[in-house]
Design a protein around this motif. Structure first.
Motif, mmCIF file in Angstrom:
data_model
loop_
_atom_site.group_PDB
_atom_site.id
_atom_site.type_symbol
_atom_site.label_atom_id
_atom_site.label_comp_id
_atom_site.label_asym_id
_atom_site.label_seq_id
_atom_site.Cartn_x
_atom_site.Cartn_y
_atom_site.Cartn_z
ATOM 1 N N ASN A 277 0.835 -1.209 0.000
ATOM 2 C CA ASN A 277 0.000 0.000 0.000
ATOM 3 C C ASN A 277 0.869 1.259 0.000
ATOM 4 O OD1 ASN A 277 -2.433 -1.268 -0.038
ATOM 5 N ND2 ASN A 277 -2.880 -1.020 2.128
ATOM 6 N N LYS A 280 2.018 1.581 -3.476
ATOM 7 C CA LYS A 280 0.910 1.772 -4.416
ATOM 8 C C LYS A 280 0.308 3.173 -4.322
ATOM 9 C CE LYS A 280 -2.747 -0.952 -3.784
ATOM 10 N NZ LYS A 280 -3.653 -2.114 -3.722
ATOM 11 N N TYR A 281 0.140 3.660 -3.071
ATOM 12 C CA TYR A 281 -0.499 4.968 -2.880
ATOM 13 C C TYR A 281 0.549 6.075 -2.709
ATOM 14 C CZ TYR A 281 -4.549 2.011 -2.502
ATOM 15 O OH TYR A 281 -5.525 1.088 -2.797
ATOM 16 N N ASP A 305 5.010 6.482 4.530
ATOM 17 C CA ASP A 305 5.230 6.778 3.115
ATOM 18 C C ASP A 305 5.050 8.255 2.851
ATOM 19 O OD1 ASP A 305 2.431 7.425 2.173
ATOM 20 O OD2 ASP A 305 2.073 5.397 2.925
ATOM 21 N N ARG A 324 -12.665 0.979 -0.019
ATOM 22 C CA ARG A 324 -11.591 1.661 -0.712
ATOM 23 C C ARG A 324 -11.907 3.147 -0.731
ATOM 24 N NH1 ARG A 324 -9.497 0.397 -5.941
ATOM 25 N NH2 ARG A 324 -7.545 0.631 -4.808
ATOM 26 N N VAL A 325 -10.878 3.981 -0.668
ATOM 27 C CA VAL A 325 -11.108 5.418 -0.775
ATOM 28 C C VAL A 325 -11.290 5.732 -2.255
ATOM 29 C CG1 VAL A 325 -10.072 7.698 -0.454
ATOM 30 C CG2 VAL A 325 -9.717 5.900 1.264
ATOM 31 N N SER A 336 -8.563 -4.533 -3.880
ATOM 32 C CA SER A 336 -9.804 -5.217 -3.523
ATOM 33 C C SER A 336 -10.499 -4.550 -2.346
ATOM 34 C CB SER A 336 -9.486 -6.667 -3.145
ATOM 35 O OG SER A 336 -8.671 -6.678 -1.982
ATOM 36 N N GLY A 337 -9.780 -3.693 -1.615
ATOM 37 C CA GLY A 337 -10.357 -3.115 -0.391
ATOM 38 C C GLY A 337 -10.358 -4.112 0.749
ATOM 39 N N LEU A 340 -6.268 -4.104 4.227
ATOM 40 C CA LEU A 340 -6.174 -3.575 5.596
ATOM 41 C C LEU A 340 -7.120 -4.292 6.548
ATOM 42 C CD1 LEU A 340 -5.759 0.269 5.039
ATOM 43 C CD2 LEU A 340 -4.036 -1.384 5.753
HETATM 44 P P1 ADP Z 1 -6.810 -1.881 -1.472
HETATM 45 O O1 ADP Z 1 -6.835 -3.253 -2.014
HETATM 46 O O2 ADP Z 1 -7.855 -0.998 -2.055
HETATM 47 O O3 ADP Z 1 -5.469 -1.254 -1.475
HETATM 48 P P2 ADP Z 1 -6.721 -1.873 1.454
HETATM 49 O O4 ADP Z 1 -7.688 -2.510 2.406
HETATM 50 O O5 ADP Z 1 -5.324 -2.324 1.526
HETATM 51 O O6 ADP Z 1 -7.347 -2.071 0.026
HETATM 52 O O7 ADP Z 1 -6.779 -0.312 1.687
HETATM 53 C C1 ADP Z 1 -8.033 0.340 1.770
HETATM 54 C C2 ADP Z 1 -7.943 1.757 1.224
HETATM 55 O O8 ADP Z 1 -7.144 2.543 2.099
HETATM 56 C C3 ADP Z 1 -7.239 1.828 -0.121
HETATM 57 O O9 ADP Z 1 -8.166 1.624 -1.159
HETATM 58 C C4 ADP Z 1 -6.640 3.231 -0.113
HETATM 59 O O10 ADP Z 1 -7.579 4.150 -0.571
HETATM 60 C C5 ADP Z 1 -6.380 3.486 1.364
HETATM 61 N N1 ADP Z 1 -4.953 3.295 1.703
HETATM 62 C C6 ADP Z 1 -4.372 2.192 2.214
HETATM 63 N N2 ADP Z 1 -3.072 2.376 2.457
HETATM 64 C C7 ADP Z 1 -2.791 3.646 2.073
HETATM 65 C C8 ADP Z 1 -1.603 4.463 2.068
HETATM 66 N N3 ADP Z 1 -0.432 3.995 2.506
HETATM 67 N N4 ADP Z 1 -1.715 5.733 1.611
HETATM 68 C C9 ADP Z 1 -2.903 6.224 1.180
HETATM 69 N N5 ADP Z 1 -4.053 5.511 1.153
HETATM 70 C C10 ADP Z 1 -4.002 4.235 1.592
#
Ligand code: ADP
Length: 380
Positions: A277, A280-281, A305, A324-325, A336-337, A340
């Motif tokens: 994550n 990715k983000y 990060d 997911r945001v 997949s959301g 976490l």
């Molecule tokens: P996903 O498979 O969508 O990455 P997660 O459950 O891992 O699902 O994360 C849920 C949501 O939290 C993500 O869709 C993202 O929007 C946000 N998110 C997770 N980690 C980060 C991060 N390090 N920085 C910014 N947003 C994050």
């Protein structure tokens, strides 16, 4: 689109009209639902009218004031309970009679909303109830728990896999029909996009497998003494291709002698999800720092990060399944959301904690605190 009937029982016309206005264009959706749910509003000014409407129209949700001119709200609630109607009752009540509302929730009301309420408060409450009611009804007819879970998972899977499958099918057809001419290079973008969607589907399936295992009820930890830095190295290698692609530098710091009693597979899931994550983000050229340390009887993992971050609102539900945001910055990032929520379930099952500090466009820091010497006696 399906509709839920909401009956507002209040002798104040203002409350009835206000509720109608707030809910008339409101829609609720959920990953399990193929369609939105909207709301049809019914009104009653007295308890007697309410009972008549309940018998005739069987609403799904009743918003019930307790102080009514004739019979009181609590008696209407009693009537609904005695008839065993499948109706969710929410008491709307002034602060002065909160105590009564609390009593009503003990007598079978689902919740209460203090008056005056804001549109946001009413919508949040209705959204909550709608999701609960939807799930309850969906699973009502399935008698065993195993069947329920399977049904939910299958609904989600089919919903989440349909879109990428359609996209890939479309690209393959276009390639098959040579829609861009004979030059193979013209098809590269379609091939890349298809591969990206396949990657997303694979991740979803792996996440679902983790989730199924975690939801199976019992903690299945395969506990052993693990050298944390060995697992951190594997996770760093796992995210390396993504980090190279995004030009993100990943630094992992972990004392080589750090040993703890933990399931190695689960430690890998935690680190993989947090690190991937963070990459990715992140922004192109960004940075990720993972620090693992131990203090007395606990181990702390922080993953920071320099990425897109999240505002307070966005942070609220990200540890829940399939959340997911959704904004312009995340639109093109697949996921997949579930990552976490899986991490949180694992951390919780060890009696640990997960915390988040995040600021839009500055970055995020996830902190996980775990017991160093875990044994099954610690959970009950
Ligand atoms: P996903 O498979 O969508 O990455 P997660 O459950 O891992 O699902 O994360 C849920 C949501 O939290 C993500 O869709 C993202 O929007 C946000 N998110 C997770 N980690 C980060 C991060 N390090 N920085 C910014 N947003 C994050």
């Amino acid at each position: 689109m399906s509709s839920f009937k909401v009956l507002v029982v209040d002798d104040e016309p203002g409350i009835r009209m206000g509720t109608r206005r707030i809910l008339q264009n409101f829609k609720v959706d959920y990953p399990f639902m193929d369609e939105h749910i909207d709301f049809e509003i019914l009104e009653a000014a007295t308890g007697e009218d309410a009972i008549e409407i309940i018998d005739a129209q069987l609403p799904d949700i009743v918003l019930l004031d307790n102080k009514l001119p004739g019979i009181q709200g609590i008696q209407v609630l009693e009537y609904i309970r005695n008839k065993q109607y499948d109706i969710v009752v929410v008491m709307i009540t002034s602060y002065a009679s909160l105590e009564l509302a609390v009593k009503a929730t003990r007598d079978g009301a689902y919740d209460f909303i203090p008056k005056p309420f804001t549109p946001q408060e009413l919508r949040a409450s209705i959204e909550n109830i709608t999701k609960q009611l939807f799930l309850r009804r969906m699973t009502q007819n399935l008698n065993t728990e195993g069947k329920q879970i399977r049904f939910q998972f299958m609904s989600v899977l089919s919903h989440e896999l349909k879109a990428p499958l359609n996209a890939i099918e479309g690209y393959i057809r276009m390639i098959g029909e040579k829609q861009m001419g004979d030059n193979v290079d013209s098809y590269q973008e379609m091939i890349d996009r298809s591969l990206e969607r396949i990657k997303g589907m694979r991740q979803l399936i792996l996440d679902m497998l983790d989730l199924t295992r975690l939801n199976s009820g019992k903690p299945m930890h395969k506990l052993q003494q693990i050298v944390v830095s060995d697992i951190a190295r594997i996770s760093k290698d796992t995210v390396r291709p993504l980090a190279i692609q995004k030009d993100v530098d990943v630094y992992v710091y972990c004392p080589s002698e750090l040993v703890m009693n933990f399931d190695p597979g689960e430690m890998e899931i935690i680190l993989n999800n947090l690190l991937s994550n963070a990459v990715k983000y992140n922004h192109e050229g960004g940075r990720v720092d993972c620090r693992i340390s131990s203090e007395k009887d606990q181990v702390t993992i922080t993953v920071s990060d320099t990425g897109i971050g999240m505002d307070k609102e966005e942070q609220l539900h990200i540890f829940e399944d399939f959340v997911r945001v959704k904004n312009t910055k995340t639109r093109h990032i697949t996921g997949s959301g579930l990552g976490l929520s899986i991490v949180k379930k694992i951390v919780d099952s060890y009696g640990g904690k997960i915390k988040l500090q995040s600021y839009p466009d500055k970055g995020s820091t996830f902190t996980v605190i775990l017991p160093r010497e875990f044994s099954f006696e610690q959970i009950n």
